[in-house]
Design an enzyme around this catalytic site. Structure first.
Site, short mmCIF file in Angstrom:
data_model
loop_
_atom_site.label_atom_id
_atom_site.label_comp_id
_atom_site.label_asym_id
_atom_site.label_seq_id
_atom_site.Cartn_x
_atom_site.Cartn_y
_atom_site.Cartn_z
N LYS A 268 0.84 -1.21 0.00
CA LYS A 268 0.00 0.00 0.00
C LYS A 268 0.87 1.26 0.00
O LYS A 268 0.68 2.15 -0.82
CB LYS A 268 -0.93 0.01 1.23
CG LYS A 268 -1.89 -1.17 1.30
CD LYS A 268 -2.83 -1.06 2.48
CE LYS A 268 -2.14 -1.18 3.83
NZ LYS A 268 -1.57 -2.51 4.13
N ARG B 236 -9.82 0.59 8.17
CA ARG B 236 -9.51 -0.82 8.40
C ARG B 236 -10.57 -1.52 9.23
O ARG B 236 -10.48 -2.72 9.45
CB ARG B 236 -8.18 -0.95 9.17
CG ARG B 236 -7.00 -0.58 8.32
CD ARG B 236 -5.69 -0.86 9.04
NE ARG B 236 -4.66 -0.12 8.32
CZ ARG B 236 -3.40 -0.48 8.21
NH1 ARG B 236 -2.98 -1.56 8.79
NH2 ARG B 236 -2.55 0.24 7.51
N ARG C 272 11.86 -1.93 11.75
CA ARG C 272 10.52 -1.63 12.27
C ARG C 272 10.12 -2.67 13.32
O ARG C 272 10.17 -3.87 13.06
CB ARG C 272 9.51 -1.60 11.12
CG ARG C 272 8.97 -0.21 10.87
CD ARG C 272 8.06 -0.17 9.69
NE ARG C 272 6.73 -0.72 9.97
CZ ARG C 272 5.69 -0.55 9.17
NH1 ARG C 272 5.82 0.15 8.07
NH2 ARG C 272 4.54 -1.09 9.47
N ARG D 71 -0.97 -9.22 12.79
CA ARG D 71 -1.50 -8.16 11.91
C ARG D 71 -2.28 -8.78 10.75
O ARG D 71 -3.33 -8.29 10.35
CB ARG D 71 -0.35 -7.29 11.38
CG ARG D 71 0.22 -6.37 12.45
CD ARG D 71 1.61 -5.87 12.11
NE ARG D 71 1.68 -5.11 10.88
CZ ARG D 71 2.80 -4.88 10.21
NH1 ARG D 71 3.96 -5.34 10.66
NH2 ARG D 71 2.78 -4.19 9.10
N ARG E 204 11.79 -6.42 5.24
CA ARG E 204 11.81 -4.99 5.55
C ARG E 204 12.41 -4.75 6.93
O ARG E 204 13.12 -3.77 7.14
CB ARG E 204 10.39 -4.42 5.48
CG ARG E 204 10.34 -2.94 5.82
CD ARG E 204 9.00 -2.32 5.50
NE ARG E 204 7.96 -2.77 6.41
CZ ARG E 204 6.67 -2.44 6.30
NH1 ARG E 204 6.28 -1.68 5.30
NH2 ARG E 204 5.79 -2.87 7.16
P1 B4P Z 1 4.56 -1.51 2.25
O1 B4P Z 1 4.12 -0.85 1.01
O2 B4P Z 1 5.44 -0.70 3.14
O3 B4P Z 1 3.43 -2.13 3.18
P2 B4P Z 1 2.04 -1.54 3.58
O4 B4P Z 1 1.04 -2.51 3.05
O5 B4P Z 1 1.89 -0.11 3.17
O6 B4P Z 1 2.13 -1.32 5.14
P3 B4P Z 1 1.63 -2.00 6.45
O7 B4P Z 1 0.22 -2.50 6.38
O8 B4P Z 1 2.70 -2.95 6.83
O9 B4P Z 1 1.74 -0.85 7.48
P4 B4P Z 1 0.95 0.47 7.82
O10 B4P Z 1 1.99 1.52 7.85
O11 B4P Z 1 -0.22 0.75 6.96
O12 B4P Z 1 5.31 -2.80 1.78
C1 B4P Z 1 5.85 -3.73 2.68
C2 B4P Z 1 7.16 -4.31 2.17
O13 B4P Z 1 6.99 -5.00 0.94
C3 B4P Z 1 8.23 -3.25 1.92
O14 B4P Z 1 9.45 -3.75 2.37
C4 B4P Z 1 8.24 -3.10 0.41
O15 B4P Z 1 9.50 -2.71 -0.09
C5 B4P Z 1 7.87 -4.50 -0.05
N1 B4P Z 1 7.15 -4.51 -1.31
C6 B4P Z 1 6.16 -3.66 -1.69
N2 B4P Z 1 5.73 -4.00 -2.93
C7 B4P Z 1 6.42 -5.13 -3.30
C8 B4P Z 1 6.41 -5.98 -4.46
N3 B4P Z 1 5.59 -5.74 -5.50
N4 B4P Z 1 7.23 -7.04 -4.48
C9 B4P Z 1 8.07 -7.29 -3.44
N5 B4P Z 1 8.14 -6.51 -2.32
C10 B4P Z 1 7.33 -5.45 -2.26
O16 B4P Z 1 0.38 0.18 9.30
C11 B4P Z 1 1.24 -0.07 10.40
C12 B4P Z 1 0.45 -0.08 11.72
O17 B4P Z 1 -0.15 1.22 11.95
C13 B4P Z 1 -0.73 -1.04 11.81
O18 B4P Z 1 -0.32 -2.35 12.18
C14 B4P Z 1 -1.58 -0.36 12.93
O19 B4P Z 1 -1.08 -0.62 14.21
C15 B4P Z 1 -1.40 1.12 12.63
N6 B4P Z 1 -2.47 1.63 11.76
C16 B4P Z 1 -2.31 2.13 10.50
N7 B4P Z 1 -3.50 2.49 9.97
C17 B4P Z 1 -4.45 2.22 10.92
C18 B4P Z 1 -5.85 2.35 10.97
N8 B4P Z 1 -6.56 2.83 9.93
N9 B4P Z 1 -6.51 1.96 12.08
C19 B4P Z 1 -5.84 1.49 13.15
N10 B4P Z 1 -4.49 1.32 13.16
C20 B4P Z 1 -3.79 1.68 12.06
#
Ligand code: B4P
Length: 195
Positions: free
Chosen positions: A14, A89, A134, A145, A128
Site C-alpha cells: 500500500k 480498516r 521496524r 496483523r 523490511r
Molecule cells: P509496504 O508498502 O510498506 O506495506 P504496507 O502494506 O503499506 O504497510 P503496512 O500495512 O505494513 O503498514 P501500515 O503503515 O499501513 O510494503 C511492505 C514491504 O513490501 C516493503 O518492504 C516493500 O518494499 C515491499 N514490497 C512492496 N511491494 C512489493 C512488491 N511488488 N514485491 C516485493 N516486495 C514489495 O500500518 C502499520 C500499523 O499502523 C498497523 O499495524 C496499525 O497498528 C497502525 N495503523 C495504520 N493504519 C491504521 C488504521 N486505519 N486503524 C488502526 N491502526 C492503524
C-alpha cells in the site's frame, strides 16, 4: 478530482504504491501508518499512545485514528482529492469516513484492493525489518496483523465491493508492474477519471 483509497493486508505494498500513484495521479497520499510513525518518532502524545498498539500489531483504537483522519482531511491540500493508504480498516472507520465526506457533499469514488499470498507478505515484512528495524515487522507480530486483517479489514473490503466501487489488483511481481496494473484497473473502473 480523485477521492480514493488503497486497501490490502500488511505488506501488500500500500505504502509503496501510494507514493507512486500519488506521483502519477497528482494527488495527495495520506498514510495513517506513516502519520502514526512520525508521531512515534517525535514522541507526541498521539505517538506515545499509538506505539503501544503498533508494537504488538494491534489497530490503534478507532476513536484515536478517526480523530486524526478527520483533522487531516480538513486540510486545504486535500480539498481537490486524496489517496488514503491504510484507512479505513474497521467498520467504524468506514462510518467515520462516510460521515466526513458526507458533510461536504462528497463521496468515495474508488477503492483499490492489493492482494498477495500470506506467506509472501510475511517474507516481505521480515525482509523490511532487516532494513528498517521496524518493531512491528517480527514474525509473531506480522502474523497477528495478518489475522486482524482477515478478521476485520476483509469486512471493509466486502463493504466497498457491495457498493460497486472496489477493484482488486494482484500485488505480486515487480513494483513497476503492480503500479501499471493499478493504473489500468483505475482506468477500467473510471475511464473519465476518478471523481
Ligand atoms: P509496504 O508498502 O510498506 O506495506 P504496507 O502494506 O503499506 O504497510 P503496512 O500495512 O505494513 O503498514 P501500515 O503503515 O499501513 O510494503 C511492505 C514491504 O513490501 C516493503 O518492504 C516493500 O518494499 C515491499 N514490497 C512492496 N511491494 C512489493 C512488491 N511488488 N514485491 C516485493 N516486495 C514489495 O500500518 C502499520 C500499523 O499502523 C498497523 O499495524 C496499525 O497498528 C497502525 N495503523 C495504520 N493504519 C491504521 C488504521 N486505519 N486503524 C488502526 N491502526 C492503524
Amino acid at each position: 478530482m480523485t477521492r480514493m483509497l488503497l486497501i490490502g493486508p500488511p505488506g501488500s505494498g500500500k505504502g509503496t504504491q501510494a507514493e507512486r500513484l500519488s506521483d502519477r495521479l497528482g494527488v495527495v497520499a495520506i498514510s495513517t501508518g506513516d502519520i502514526f510513525r512520525t508521531n512515534v518518532q517525535e514522541k507526541t502524545p498521539l505517538g506515545l499512545k499509538a506505539k503501544t498498539y503498533m508494537d504488538v500489531g494491534d489497530f490503534v483504537p478507532d476513536e484515536v485514528t478517526n480523530e486524526m483522519v478527520r483533522g487531516r482531511l480538513s486540510s486545504e491540500d486535500v480539498k481537490d482529492g486524496f489517496l488514503l493508504d491504510g484507512y479505513p480498516r474497521t467498520v467504524q472507520q468506514i462510518t467515520e469516513l462516510d460521515d466526513i465526506l458526507g458533510r461536504n457533499g462528497q463521496q468515495l469514488a474508488l477503492a483499490v484492493l492489493l492482494t498477495a499470498a500470506d506467506e509472501e507478505l510475511v517474507e516481505r515484512l521480515l525482509g523490511r525489518a532487516l532494513i528498517t528495524g521496524r518493531t512491528d515487522d517480527n514474525e509473531t507480530v506480522v502474523r497477528h496483523r495478518l489475522d486482524l486483517y482477515h478478521r476485520q479489514t476483509e469486512t471493509v473490503v466486502a463493504n466497498y465491493a457491495q457498493r460497486g466501487i472496489l477493484t482488486s489488483v494482484n500485488g505480486s511481481g515487480p513494483v513497476e508492474e503492480v503500479t501499471d496494473r493499478v493504473m489500468a484497473a483505475i482506468e477500467k473502473m473510471a475511464p473519465k477519471g476518478v471523481h
